[in-house]
Each structure stands twice: as structure tokens, then as C-alpha cells.
Scaffold this motif. Structure first.
Motif, short mmCIF file in Angstrom:
data_model
loop_
_atom_site.label_atom_id
_atom_site.label_comp_id
_atom_site.label_asym_id
_atom_site.label_seq_id
_atom_site.Cartn_x
_atom_site.Cartn_y
_atom_site.Cartn_z
N ALA A 133 -19.20 23.00 -70.92
CA ALA A 133 -18.44 23.51 -69.79
C ALA A 133 -18.67 22.69 -68.53
CB ALA A 133 -18.80 24.98 -69.55
N GLU A 134 -19.93 22.43 -68.23
CA GLU A 134 -20.25 21.71 -67.00
C GLU A 134 -19.80 20.25 -67.10
OE1 GLU A 134 -24.27 20.70 -64.39
OE2 GLU A 134 -24.36 22.03 -66.14
N LYS A 135 -20.05 19.65 -68.26
CA LYS A 135 -19.69 18.25 -68.44
C LYS A 135 -18.19 18.04 -68.37
CE LYS A 135 -21.94 16.11 -71.62
NZ LYS A 135 -22.39 15.65 -72.97
N LEU A 136 -17.43 18.92 -69.04
CA LEU A 136 -15.97 18.80 -69.05
C LEU A 136 -15.42 18.96 -67.64
CD1 LEU A 136 -13.55 18.45 -70.98
CD2 LEU A 136 -13.46 20.93 -71.18
N ASN A 137 -16.03 19.85 -66.86
CA ASN A 137 -15.59 20.08 -65.49
C ASN A 137 -15.95 18.90 -64.60
OD1 ASN A 137 -14.59 22.04 -63.39
ND2 ASN A 137 -16.65 21.67 -62.59
N GLY A 174 -35.58 44.92 -63.69
CA GLY A 174 -35.12 45.78 -64.77
C GLY A 174 -33.62 45.94 -64.85
N SER A 175 -32.90 45.46 -63.86
CA SER A 175 -31.44 45.58 -63.90
C SER A 175 -30.86 44.55 -64.85
CB SER A 175 -30.86 45.38 -62.49
OG SER A 175 -31.19 44.10 -61.99
N VAL A 176 -29.70 44.91 -65.45
CA VAL A 176 -29.02 44.03 -66.41
C VAL A 176 -27.70 43.59 -65.81
CG1 VAL A 176 -28.05 43.84 -68.73
CG2 VAL A 176 -30.12 45.19 -68.36
N HIS A 177 -27.47 42.29 -65.86
CA HIS A 177 -26.26 41.74 -65.24
C HIS A 177 -25.50 40.90 -66.24
CE1 HIS A 177 -27.73 43.06 -61.31
NE2 HIS A 177 -28.92 42.61 -61.70
N ARG A 178 -24.19 41.08 -66.22
CA ARG A 178 -23.31 40.30 -67.09
C ARG A 178 -22.89 39.05 -66.33
NH1 ARG A 178 -18.25 42.68 -70.59
NH2 ARG A 178 -17.55 40.70 -71.51
N LEU A 179 -23.16 37.89 -66.92
CA LEU A 179 -22.98 36.63 -66.22
C LEU A 179 -22.27 35.63 -67.14
CD1 LEU A 179 -26.59 36.44 -64.78
CD2 LEU A 179 -24.55 37.18 -63.55
N ASN A 180 -21.78 34.56 -66.51
CA ASN A 180 -21.17 33.48 -67.26
C ASN A 180 -22.25 32.75 -68.05
OD1 ASN A 180 -20.32 30.47 -67.50
ND2 ASN A 180 -18.41 31.55 -67.07
N ARG A 181 -22.07 32.72 -69.39
CA ARG A 181 -23.12 32.18 -70.24
C ARG A 181 -23.40 30.71 -69.96
NH1 ARG A 181 -21.10 33.51 -74.96
NH2 ARG A 181 -19.86 31.60 -75.08
N ALA A 182 -22.36 29.91 -69.80
CA ALA A 182 -22.57 28.49 -69.55
C ALA A 182 -23.30 28.25 -68.25
CB ALA A 182 -21.21 27.78 -69.55
N LEU A 183 -23.06 29.10 -67.24
CA LEU A 183 -23.76 28.96 -65.96
C LEU A 183 -25.22 29.35 -66.10
CD1 LEU A 183 -23.56 28.34 -62.92
CD2 LEU A 183 -22.94 30.74 -62.57
N VAL A 184 -25.46 30.43 -66.81
CA VAL A 184 -26.83 30.91 -66.98
C VAL A 184 -27.69 29.86 -67.68
CG1 VAL A 184 -28.26 32.59 -68.21
CG2 VAL A 184 -26.25 33.35 -66.93
N TYR A 185 -27.13 29.19 -68.68
CA TYR A 185 -27.91 28.26 -69.49
C TYR A 185 -27.71 26.80 -69.08
CZ TYR A 185 -29.22 32.08 -72.55
OH TYR A 185 -29.77 33.24 -73.05
N SER A 186 -27.21 26.58 -67.86
CA SER A 186 -27.08 25.21 -67.38
C SER A 186 -28.45 24.60 -67.16
CB SER A 186 -26.28 25.18 -66.08
OG SER A 186 -26.31 23.88 -65.52
N CYS A 187 -28.64 23.38 -67.66
CA CYS A 187 -29.90 22.67 -67.45
C CYS A 187 -29.79 21.66 -66.32
CB CYS A 187 -30.38 22.01 -68.73
SG CYS A 187 -29.25 20.78 -69.39
N ASN A 188 -28.67 21.73 -65.57
CA ASN A 188 -28.48 20.84 -64.43
C ASN A 188 -28.40 21.59 -63.11
OD1 ASN A 188 -28.12 18.27 -65.92
ND2 ASN A 188 -26.28 19.29 -66.72
N ALA A 207 -33.92 23.98 -62.86
CA ALA A 207 -32.58 24.35 -63.32
C ALA A 207 -32.58 25.80 -63.82
CB ALA A 207 -32.13 23.41 -64.43
N ASN A 208 -31.38 26.29 -64.12
CA ASN A 208 -31.27 27.66 -64.61
C ASN A 208 -31.96 27.85 -65.95
OD1 ASN A 208 -29.73 28.11 -62.34
ND2 ASN A 208 -27.76 28.10 -63.41
N ALA A 209 -31.98 26.81 -66.77
CA ALA A 209 -32.58 26.91 -68.11
C ALA A 209 -32.91 25.51 -68.59
CB ALA A 209 -31.63 27.59 -69.09
N THR A 210 -33.73 25.46 -69.61
CA THR A 210 -33.95 24.18 -70.28
C THR A 210 -32.73 23.85 -71.13
OG1 THR A 210 -35.04 25.33 -72.12
CG2 THR A 210 -36.46 24.48 -70.36
N CYS A 211 -32.56 22.55 -71.41
CA CYS A 211 -31.35 22.13 -72.10
C CYS A 211 -31.26 22.65 -73.53
CB CYS A 211 -31.25 20.60 -72.09
SG CYS A 211 -30.88 19.93 -70.44
N ASP A 212 -32.40 22.98 -74.13
CA ASP A 212 -32.34 23.56 -75.47
C ASP A 212 -32.17 25.07 -75.44
OD1 ASP A 212 -34.82 24.42 -74.61
OD2 ASP A 212 -35.96 23.31 -76.13
N GLY A 213 -32.16 25.64 -74.22
CA GLY A 213 -31.89 27.06 -74.07
C GLY A 213 -33.05 27.95 -74.42
#
Length: 1015
Positions: free
Chosen positions: A849-853, A887-901, A915-921
Motif C-alpha cells: 500500500a505504502e510503496k504503490l502510493n 485497554g481500549s480497542v480501535h479499528r484501524l487501517n491495517r497497512a498503516l498500523v503495520y507500516s515499517c516506514n 516506525a509503527n511496526a517491524t517490517c516482518d510484522g
């Protein structure tokens, strides 16, 4: 002359002939009866002894009376004649025949059946013969025919019941399925009961192709086993070479040596049977021991009829090992008017047993032929070969004049000018059945009516024609071919006599045969003059071969009860020249809960021609077409104002089109057009598609002007439990954007053929990279682009000045991921001013997602028109739930949450490099995306007197959030009107707390609340 004419002139017609005893001829002379009324209470048995009974067909005339108006065969009474009966009014001596008044049969009438005992006189010698020749007739022509009894007909006979009113309820009309035919010259008698000679042959292997003989081990001991090529003559007298064998042939073996050790017998059977409904057993140990010692193949299948479940057996017997001299036996005749003799080698026997079984000991088990079983070396083996044709009728249709079913022997013809009723009737014809009620058909509930071929003409005058049990769906008569080959030879080795016999059986047979209807003519009228409404219900199986007419306003092909032989009605018209609109000229309401099948393109709608001539050529669209069953054809066009499908449409090679519809509802069903010409178009004002498969081998086009919904329009994709799965083989198209539209609960696999430029046309609005673009804009839940080779290109085209396609999840597969030397995907091209927005994009399960954008399209030709909507967090396919530290649960864009950039919350986190996450998730930063909750706003207010008395309000916010402050005099008063105080959007860098100062305007309570919306 006076002496001759005198008795005739003096004869008078009596009012009554009545039999209470036994009339048996011979020894009595058949009586001459001239009476207005014929009544039989006892036994009336006529057997003509004319040698013409041995001719083909029987030339002896049926027994008949003179001047009879009414015929009665009472309950329990028996009438029998080996040449049949003719019942009508026949004034003596030869006046014109007229329709009689009535026939009442509550007993038994037998005409040429196996049970009739014939005495045939030949050259002064008399002998008894059970059975008769073909051509026996029973012809009844009476105004009123009532038959609660039994009429039994012989093999290849004719039963004709014609009148104004035919009531056959609870009666039985039956015809023998086997018998004897004499050729009139040699006196040879032929058995025939659905088995016919296809080809025949016998010979020795050291002739023709094998002058030095054959090596049995190379043929019968090899894998797979095969026969040698052998000459055969078919029923058209064409001589050809035949060879059997292959991987489907299963071996059976019996290899025994007697106690002396000097005599060895090897018997092998190779059986091919690919029909799982037929159970095949092989018997190599003979029940007859030393008499005939045959090899026997037993075939069994189960059939269901009104009497219950019956097991039918076919036995194939081969005595080639035993007989010394083998010859061909005359077995029948082929050809129309030519009468070519057909033959069977004398070592073969084929016979059928219904409901019974013979005992031949223990069946052999399949085995493997051990090496060396067949001694290597050339032998001059003898062989026989034969093909049995299994046909449901008593003749091969190619042998009938004109190849017309109406010319076949073995016919039952029922014709009612006014009224025909058949409840609980049992009717079985050898070859053909005519059922004709040109005025009114009273029904056939509970009936069992069977015939290999039929013509059906039925009409109703009360506005309703209900067809149930008109014909049984199948007959327990096999259809297909069975090829046989037998070989035998003897080797003498070291004082041991080795006798060999092999049998190949290639079975290509179905145990049940379908009933074929040459003409199906159904019509209904309503007796109420002002009512233009009538209905036909089809609950039976009709396989129509030539002519179809269904004259009604409402047609329903529907289901039956669980105890019926046909669980659903089936209308299968096999003639490609039958045009559905022409066959249903008044049809306005079509409901299919059963099966409708045809071989050609079907147009469901009036005033249309075939071949299909375009989407706008129907001037008589149905008012409604509802399908819950199956519709199979080459392709179909549907013209209906209201169309609903929860069944299956299958187009074997062509297109499927729904046109001129106001409302289309597709739920829990399937449209299947997998062929390369299988374009699919669904056109209408309103289109709802839920849990419905669309499979288009070519383009998939949705053209709804007002409403397009897969269930997600008002409630979102999460609430749709049964989502759609669609397939397109040459692009997807939405030429017009409906006023209301959503496809967020739908997966579309868009497959591009090898080397193709795949056009895609989409009319969605371009609202920019915002979540609002997914609302009421024909957004797609999941789009898979699958290119089949490196030359495949998906080209997306706009319908207006600017257009866009919003996709929850975009997936690129196979060659669509092909990239140029700069790393740009080149499998997708976008028109200028056309953008594809996505919540996530994946290749092989990994997000791009990020790369294509960042690549502005990741395909140079796309010029940045792939755009990631990273704050789209409500998509079923692209969002994920994240539990925060509070403790709250939030629905978020998966590609944004797991972005390693990206570092969305601006906070350092060494484990992910910030970053939001490591590249291997595997590691996710705590609280990676700034979010707002009512608790996190922490709205506060403080007083100040500078510069004027005011209240200072502040709350927590995040960048690019929308903020709105409201005030009201009381929060508890019903109908409180909260007034907007201020609203603003925080800029990209502003975070922390937002502040607003509100001057105090009155000495009265004032309450505040704030609303903040995450970006």
C-alpha cells in the motif's frame, strides 16, 4: 346365389351376446357374433391357427364382432386373442365402421401376450408355441372408454384407445418387452428385448494382420491388456478392424491344473466398467460344472418405481472354451425396408432378469496377471467378437421407416376428443406412447406411465393444467453398448496341455434410460370469459426432441413430494431449432423451481428471434421471472420487469444477459458463464446481489440506474454474513453510477487472458483520498487483478471527465506483478483523470500500500493515479483491531498500523526503529496511531477575567482532526438545541490540547460539549 344370399338376408342383429362360461378356440370354432351389446362374465379365449401368425408383421386380422355398440368385460373376466381385438361398430357384412358407444373393462384383455397359447399348423403337423409374432393389434374406437381393469399386449404390438371420453384411472395397460418374431420363410424364432446386434465377427489370428499368429503374453499379459486387431461386420454391413483394451480393464484369473498334472486351464476376463451405478461381478467357476462351463459376467443396478426398489440383472455368458465349432447365429434384422440379417457368435448369450438373480457360486476377485501366465510365443488363436446394442425400445430407431418414433412397433395410442383422465393408471409401452387430450385433461395423480418415446398433447379448459405423473422420469432399461472379444488357444509344453481362454468386456452402458418426448404440446384456457389468466404446472421430466408448445400465461416448473419418482420437474428441450419465445407465445409469468435445459441460446421473453439479435429487440418482456432451480443452456437473454434468482443459471458456452428489468434480486444463487464468450450483463433500475456467484468467462457488466447493493449500502460490509464472490474473464464494467450504490461486501477476481489488453470501464466519482469516497460510490470490497502472462494489461477507463474506483483491498496476482527495470508494475494502465483508491494493496499476501502510493502509481503510465487512503479504517478487508495500552480497542487501517516506514504517533520506539511496526510484522509499537476517544478528550473549563469575564475551554486533539464545540442552557431539557460555538480542523503539526475562550454573555447556566473526529 339364392342359397348364398339367403342366410345373410335373414340374419338379424341380436340385442345381447353374453358369456357366463368358457369360450375356448380351439377346439371350438371362433364364434360369429352379431349383437348390439357384448358382455363377458367368464373366459372368452380365441386363438387363431393361421400360419400367417409367423409372418412379420402378423397378418391375421384381430377378432371382432358385428354391429356391437357396447362392449363389457366384467370384473374378473378374461378375454384373450393371439391376434388381438377390434372393438367398434361394424355393420355386417361390410358396412362403414363407426365409433361404438362404450367399452367397459374391469377384467383382463390379453392380445398376443406370452401367456396366450397359440396352435400353429404347418404341413399338417400341429405343435404348441408360447408367444406370437409381432404386429398384434387391439383397436378400440368408442365414445366412452372406462378401463379400471387390465389390457395386456404382446411384443411389438399396437394398442389404440380412441374416443370422446377415456377414463383409465386405476387401470393397467401393459406390453411385453420381449417376444418372438418369425421371418416367415425359415421359421426361425428371434428373441428381442432391448438387445440388438451392433457388430459381429469370428476368425483365426494367423490370417489378415497376423500371418504368423500372435504372442498372447504381449497382448493379454501386458499392462494395460489389449486384444489383437480383429475384423468385424457392423449392422450396416461395413467391415472394420476393432481392438479392445486399456487402463480401465480390470483382470480376473482362474489358473488350475488337474490332479494328473497334465491338463492346465487358464481363464482370464478383462472387464471395463466406468459406470459406478452398475455393479459388475465375474464368475469363472461354473455352476454347471462339466456341461457348458461358461464364463459369466453379472451386471446389476438398482431402480426405483411405484412398487419400490428393484435390482435388475444383466448376464453376459461366454462358452467359447467349451464349444468346438463356432458359427454365427442369425439373430435379427437391420435396416428400414431392407431387412439385412444380423448375427451373434454362438458362444455369447445376453439376457436380463428384473427383480431376480441367478446363482453361479462365488464371484472371482480382481487380481494381477502374474508374469508367465501366458506362455510367450506365437499362436494361432481363434476369436469371436460382438457388440450388443442396448436400446430402451423394441427396435433400433435407425431401422424404422423415416426414423420416426411414430412408426415403431410396440405402440400404445390414447386419443380423447373430450376428456382424458389417468389417476393411478399404470401404462407401459414397448416403444411409443401417444397421449392426446385435445379438449381437457383430467390429470394423472399417482399414475405410473412409461414409454421410451412419446408424443404428449394435453389441454385444460378450467384455467389450470397440473402435470404430475404423466411420465416416469426413467425406465429400468439399459442404454449403450457392450463390446465383447473372446480368444482361445492351446499350448503343449513338456507333456502338459495348456488350454487358454480370454474374454474382454467393455461396458459402456447406463442402467436407466430417459423417456424421450418427440412433441410436447400443452395448452390451457380459462372458462371464465373475462379472466385472461391461466397456469400450467410441470412436475414431471420432459425430454423434448422435436416440437414444443406451452400455451399459457403462467408457467411453473416445480418440485414434487419426497415420495415422487421425480423430485423436481424438468423441461429439457433437445432440438436446437426450438425457440423458447415461439414455444411460449403467451407467457408472462415464469417460475422455475425445477430444471429448464436447452442446447442452444435461450431467450426468456416474447417477440424475440434466435440467434439472439440484440438487447433491445424484445417487445414483450415478462412481468416476472423467478428462478430457484437450475437453468442450463448455451447462453441466455432474460427480459423481465421483475427478475429474482436464488438458483443457478449455467451457460455452457455463451453469454448471460438480464435486460429491461425494473427490479433484479440475486440472492443465494449463481450465474455461471465460464466460456471464453461468456460475457455477463445485468441491466435494470434496481439491482440487489447478495451471496450470489457471478462467473463470467468474458466481461462482467453491471448496469443499474437507481440502486446497486450487495447488502452493504446502509449497514456496511461487516453486517453482511454471506458476501459475494464474482469472477470476470475480460474486465469489469460499471457504465453508469447508480444513485445509490455499494459493493463493499463483494470480491471480484478480474482475470486477464494471455496477451490481452483487458478493458475496464468504471463510473465512480473521484472524491479524492478521503473516506467519503467509499460511501455510496460503488466501492468494491476486494479486487483481484490476475494477469495470465507478461503481455496481459488491465486498462481502466473513465466514463466522464474524471472517475475513480474505490477499493477496500486491491490484490495483484501472477503476471500483474510484473515490473519494469525501475520497479514499476506494468500490468495495469489507468486512463488520464482516472484514479484507483485503495485501503490496502497486497502482492502474495504482503502489503504494498505504502510503496504503490509513494511510487505515484507504481506504474509509470499511471502517473500517480493509485492512491492509498490510509485513514480508511472501516473496510472489512483492509482494517484490523488493535488493543491500546489503556485497554481500549480501535479499528484501524491495517497497512498503516503495520507500516515499517511511518511513525504515525511521532513517538520513538527502539524495538521498531520508531516506525509503527517491524517490517516482518512481528513487533507492533504500542498505540501506534493517534486516536481520539471520549475519555481521552478530557474536556475542561476555567474562568478568567482577562480581558473580559470568560470561560477557557480546552481538550486533547490530534493533527488533522475535525473539532466542533457546542453550547446549550441545559443538557437535560428534552429537545435541547445545542448551538455550534466554533469548529476547526487542526493542522498537520498541531497536537496536544486545543483551546477556545468563550466570553460570558448572561448570568445563566451554560453547558458545553465537544466533538472531535479522527482523520
Amino acid at each position: 346365389m339364392a342359397l348364398v344370399l339367403g342366410p345373410a338376408a335373414l340374419s338379424q342383429t341380436s340385442s345381447l351376446y353374453e358369456n357366463w362360461g368358457v369360450v375356448q378356440c380351439p377346439p371350438e370354432v371362433p364364434p360369429t357374433i352379431d349383437a348390439s351389446n357384448f358382455v363377458n362374465h367368464g373366459e372368452f379365449l380365441i386363438n387363431f391357427t393361421n400360419a400367417a401368425l409367423l409372418t412379420l408383421p402378423v397378418t391375421t386380422k384381430p377378432f371382432e364382432t358385428s354391429s356391437t355398440l357396447n362392449y363389457t368385460n366384467d370384473f374378473g373376466a378374461v378375454m384373450s386373442c393371439n391376434a388381438g381385438f377390434r372393438m367398434e361398430t361394424f355393420p355386417p357384412p361390410a358396412g362403414p365402421r363407426q365409433r361404438a358407444g362404450s367399452l367397459y373393462n374391469n377384467g383382463t384383455i390379453d392380445c398376443g401376450t406370452v401367456g396366450t397359447s397359440n396352435v400353429i399348423i404347418i404341413s399338417g403337423l400341429s405343435f404348441n408355441l408360447v408367444g406370437t409374432g409381432a404386429g398384434v393389434k387391439c383397436q378400440v374406437n368408442a365414445s366412452n372408454i372406462y378401463n379400471p381393469g387390465t389390457i395386456g399386449m404382446g411384443f411389438d404390438s399396437l394398442l389404440s384407445l380412441s374416443g370422446e371420453n377415456l377414463d383409465l384411472s386405476h387401470g393397467i395397460l401393459t406390453m411385453d418387452n420381449s417376444g418372438f418374431n418369425g421371418n416367415g420363410t425359415s421359421g426361425t424364432i428371434f428373441f428381442s428385448g432391448g438387445f440388438f446386434d451392433g457388430y459381429w465377427g469370428l476368425g483365426i489370428a494367423n490370417t489378415n494382420l497376423y500371418p504368423n499368429g500372435i504372442d498372447p503374453s504381449a497382448y493379454y499379459g501386458s499392462t494395460p491388456p489389449t486384444t489383437q486387431y480383429h475384423l468385424v461386420t457392423n449392422r450396416n454391413y461395413t467391415v472394420t478392424f476393432q481392438q479392445l483394451g486399456g487402463t480401465n480393464f480390470v483382470p480376473y484369473l482362474l489358473d488350475v491344473t488337474d490332479t494328473s498334472g497334465s491338463n492346465r486351464t487358464v481363464r482370464a476376463v478383462f472387464l471395463s466398467n466406468t459406470n459406478p451405478t452398475i455393479t459388475a461381478k465375474v464368475y469363472l467357476s461354473s455352476y454347471y460344472q462339466y456341461a457348458l462351463d461358461p464364463d459369466i459376467v453379472e451386471l446389476s443396478s438398482v431402480s426405483t418405481n411405484a412398487q419400490g426398489i428393484t435390482t435388475n440383472f444383466i448376464y453376459i455368458q461366454d462358452t467359447f472354451l467349451t464349444y468346438t465349432n463356432i458359427q454365427l447365429f442369425l439373430d435379427g434384422f437391420a435396416g428400414s425396408g431392407i431387412n439385412r440379417p444380423t448375427y451373434i457368435p454362438e458362444n455369447y448369450g445376453i439376457y436380463q432378469v428384473q427383480g431376480g438373480q441367478y446363482f453361479f457360486g462365488t464371484a472371482a476377485a480382481p487380481t494381477t496377471i502374474p508374469p508367465g501366465t501366458f506362455i510367450a510365443g506365437n499362436v494361432t488363436n481363434q476369436y469371436t467378437a460382438y457388440q450388443a446394442l442396448f436400446q430402451p425400445g423394441s427396435v433400433v430407431l435407425a431401422d424404422v421407416p423415416g426414423q420416426n418414433v411414430t412408426n415403431q412397433p410396440g405402440r400404445i395410442e390414447l386419443t380423447a376428443d373430450k376428456y382424458l383422465t389417468l389417476p393411478e393408471a399404470q401404462i407401459s409401452s414397448g416403444s411409443y406412447l401417444l397421449m392426446k387430450a385435445t379438449n381437457h385433461f383430467g390429470g394423472s395423480a399417482g399414475a405410473q406411465i412409461a414409454s421410451p418415446f412419446a408424443d404428449v398433447y394435453l389441454r385444460s379448459t378450467n384455467g389450470l393444467l397440473n402435470l404430475t405423473n404423466v411420465l416416469v422420469p426413467t425406465m429400468p432399461r439399459p442404454i449403450g453398448i457392450c463390446d465383447l472379444f473372446s480368444a482361445r488357444w492351446t499350448n503343449f509344453v513338456a507333456g502338459v496341455t495348456n488350454r487358454y481362454h480370454v474374454l474382454f468386456v467393455d461396458l459402456q452402458v447406463a442402467p436407466q434410460s430417459l423417456l424421450m418426448v418427440q412433441t410436447l404440446n400443452l395448452s390451457v384456457t380459462n372458462a371464465v370469459a373475462h379472466t385472461n389468466d391461466d397456469s400450467i404446472f410441470i412436475r414431471d421430466v420432459f425430454n423434448v426432441t422435436s416440437n414444443l408448445l406451452i400455451d399459457t400465461r403462467r408457467l411453473t416448473v416445480t418440485t414434487n413430494g419426497s415420495d415422487s419418482l421425480a423430485p423436481v420437474g424438468i423441461l429439457n428441450y433437445l432440438n436446437p431449432s426450438i425457440l423458447w419465445p415461439g414455444a411460449t407465445p403467451r407467457l408472462q409469468y415464469l417460475t422455475n423451481n425445477g430444471i429448464i435445459e436447452c442446447a442452444n441460446f435461450a431467450v426468456f421473453g416474447g417477440s424475440q428471434t434466435s440467434p439472439y439479435s440484440g438487447p433491445d429487440n424484445s417487445t414483450n418482456a415478462y412481468a416476472a421471472f423467478v428462478n430457484t432451480g437450475g437453468v442450463t443452456n448455451y447462453g441466455a437473454a432474460i427480459f423481465a420487469n421483475y427478475f429474482r434468482n436464488s438458483g443457478t443459471f449455467f451457460a455452457s458456452g455463451g453469454a448471460l444477459r438480464v435486460q429491461q428489468a425494473q427490479t433484479v434480486i440475486l440472492t443465494n444463487g449463481a450465474f455461471l458463464a465460464p466460456g471464453t464468450a461468456g460475457a455477463m450483463t445485468i441491466q435494470g433500475s434496481s439491482l440487489l446481489v447478495s451471496n450470489h456467484v457471478l462467473q463470467a468467462g468474458a466481461a462482467l457488466t453491471l448496469s443499474a440506474t437507481d440502486y446497486l447493493d450487495d447488502g452493504s449500502l446502509n449497514v456496511g460490509a461487516d453486517a453482511v454474513t454471506n458476501k459475494n464472490t464474482w469472477y470476470a474473464g475480460y474486465g469489469i464494467n460499471l457504465p453508469v453510477l447508480p444513485a445509490s450504490s455499494s459493493l463493499l461486501a463483494t470480491t471480484i477476481s478480474n482475470t486477464g487472458p494471455a496477451g490481452a489488453l483487458v478493458p475496464n470501464l468504471w463510473s465512480g466519482q473521484d472524491r479524492g483520498p478521503v473516506t467519503a469516497g467509499y460511501n455510496n460510490n460503488a466501492a468494491v470490497g476486494r479486487l483481484i487483478l490476475d494477469g495470465r502472462d507478461a503481455r496481459t494489461r488491465f486498462n481502466f477507463q473513465r466514463t466522464g471527465l474524471t472517475n475513480a474506483l474505490y477499493v477496500d483491498l486491491l490484490e495483484l496476482k501472477d503476471w500483474t506483478t510484473n515490473a519494469d527495470n525501475l520497479g514499476n508494475f506494468i500490468g495495469v494502465n489507468l486512463d488520464p483523470n482516472f484514479t484507483v483508491y485503495y485501503g490496502d494493496a497486497v502482492v502474495a499476501g504482503h502489503s504494498i500500500a505504502e510503496k504503490l502510493n509513494l511510487k505515484y502509481g507504481y506504474a509509470g503510465a499511471s502517473g500517480g493515479r493509485f492512491c492509498w487512503v490510509s485513514n480508511y479504517n472501516t473496510g472489512f478487508f483492509s482494517s484490523t483491531n488493535v488493543t491500546y495500552t489503556d485497554g481500549s480497542v480501535h479499528r484501524l487501517n491495517r497497512a498503516l498500523v503495520y507500516s515499517c516506514n511511518l511513525n504515525s504517533n511521532g513517538q520513538p520506539y527502539p524495538a521498531t526503529g520508531g516506525a509503527n511496526a517491524t517490517c516482518d510484522g512481528t513487533i507492533l509499537k504500542p498505540d501506534p496511531i493517534p486516536v481520539l476517544t471520549p475519555a481521552s478528550l478530557m474536556l475542561t473549563g476555567t474562568f478568567t477575567n482577562q480581558p473580559v469575564r470568560s470561560i477557557v475551554l480546552s481538550w486533547n486533539t490530534i493533527p488533522l482532526s475535525t473539532n466542533a464545540l457546542y453550547a446549550a442552557p441545559s443538557p437535560l431539557t428534552p429537545g435541547t438545541n445545542w448551538q455550534l460555538v466554533t469548529n476547526f480542523v487542526t493542522d498537520a503539526t498541531l497536537g496536544g490540547r486545543a483551546t477556545y475562550t468563550d466570553p460570558i454573555k448572561a448570568n445563566a447556566p451554560r453547558y458545553y460539549r465537544v466533538q472531535a473526529q479522527s482523520p
